[in-house]
Design an enzyme around this catalytic site. Structure first.
Site, PDB file in Angstrom:
ATOM      1  CD  GLU A 125      -2.506   1.451   2.607  1.00 31.84           C
ATOM      2  OE1 GLU A 125      -2.875   2.601   2.921  1.00 31.84           O
ATOM      3  OE2 GLU A 125      -2.682   0.459   3.337  1.00 31.84           O
ATOM      4  NE  ARG A 166      -0.295   8.265   5.374  1.00 31.30           N
ATOM      5  CZ  ARG A 166      -0.176   7.486   6.442  1.00 31.30           C
ATOM      6  NH1 ARG A 166       0.974   7.470   7.112  1.00 31.30           N
ATOM      7  NH2 ARG A 166      -1.175   6.724   6.834  1.00 31.30           N
ATOM      8  CE  LYS A 218      -6.268   2.542   6.654  1.00 28.86           C
ATOM      9  NZ  LYS A 218      -5.427   3.467   5.863  1.00 28.86           N
TER      10      LYS A 218
END
Length: 216
Positions: free
Chosen positions: A49, A53, A137
């Protein structure tokens, strides 16, 4: 009304089943993406993943998809539809969000890259549940209640499964995976900032191997 397709659900299930651990990867230097993910792969990790960011996330997804065709490569920390589109165009095989909005949930229904939506409450879960989402998630896992919270979800949502992320450590990953509704665990401990900054890729491989061994 549109609902999650069988293709999308099968893809997300395949991602979650491919590896008990899903590293949350933040690329701070563009040259780190491929060697970092290769080191994780060599340590037994099959799902990456790569978060958005930093400014390098999208390009990192492209590079890792090309360099590691055997791995599942997805985009994480996707917070808006524009980012979703960019991740899809970069070749992301799945998308992970820290939370849910109707816009994201609706867009994902027709996207090539299926969504693993982030939730922390039953109300958020219901937003996705009503559209056919069953894989989520759980974030931020430790702050949102940890294993007890996930165990409580089993009653009203017996067919929902989770990837808890956020505050999970190597020492606690096993507690989450012991739950019947947890298929994999996400975490940043697999890519310690200091080790990555030193580009000690063999150490990354060792961390991955030790973390997987701790689950057996």
């Amino acid at each position: 009304m549109n609902y999650v397709s069988d293709f999308h659900r099968d893809r997300i299930r395949s991602v979650l089943a491919a590896s008990q651990l899903m590293p949350v990867i933040t690329i701070k230097h563009p040259d780190d993406a491929v060697p970092l993910c290769r080191a994780l792969f060599e340590g037994g990790i099959r799902v990456m993943e790569i978060t958005l960011r930093t400014e390098y996330g999208i390009e990192a997804i492209k590079q890792v998809r090309e360099a590691l065709p055997e791995a599942w490569v997805g985009a994480g920390t996707v917070t808006c539809v524009d980012q979703y589109r960019q991740a899809e165009m970069a070749g992301a095989q799945f998308v992970v969000t820290p939370g849910v909005t109707k816009a994201l949930l609706d867009f994902a229904l027709t996207s090539e890259a299926p969504l693993l939506p982030g939730i922390s409450t039953a109300s958020e879960l219901l937003l996705g549940y009503g559209l056919g989402y069953r894989e989520f998630k759980f974030f931020p896992a430790e702050v949102a209640g940890g294993p007890p919270a996930l165990k409580a979800f089993e009653g009203p949502f017996p067919d929902a499964v989770f990837c808890p992320t956020g505050g999970v450590r190597r020492e606690t990953a096993r507690d989450y995976l012991a739950l019947g509704n947890v298929l994999t665990v996400g975490g940043s401990w697999l890519t310690p900032g200091g080790v990555v900054a030193e580009r000690d890729w063999p150490r990354i491989t060792e961390i991955a191997e030790a973390s997987l061994a701790a689950l057996s």
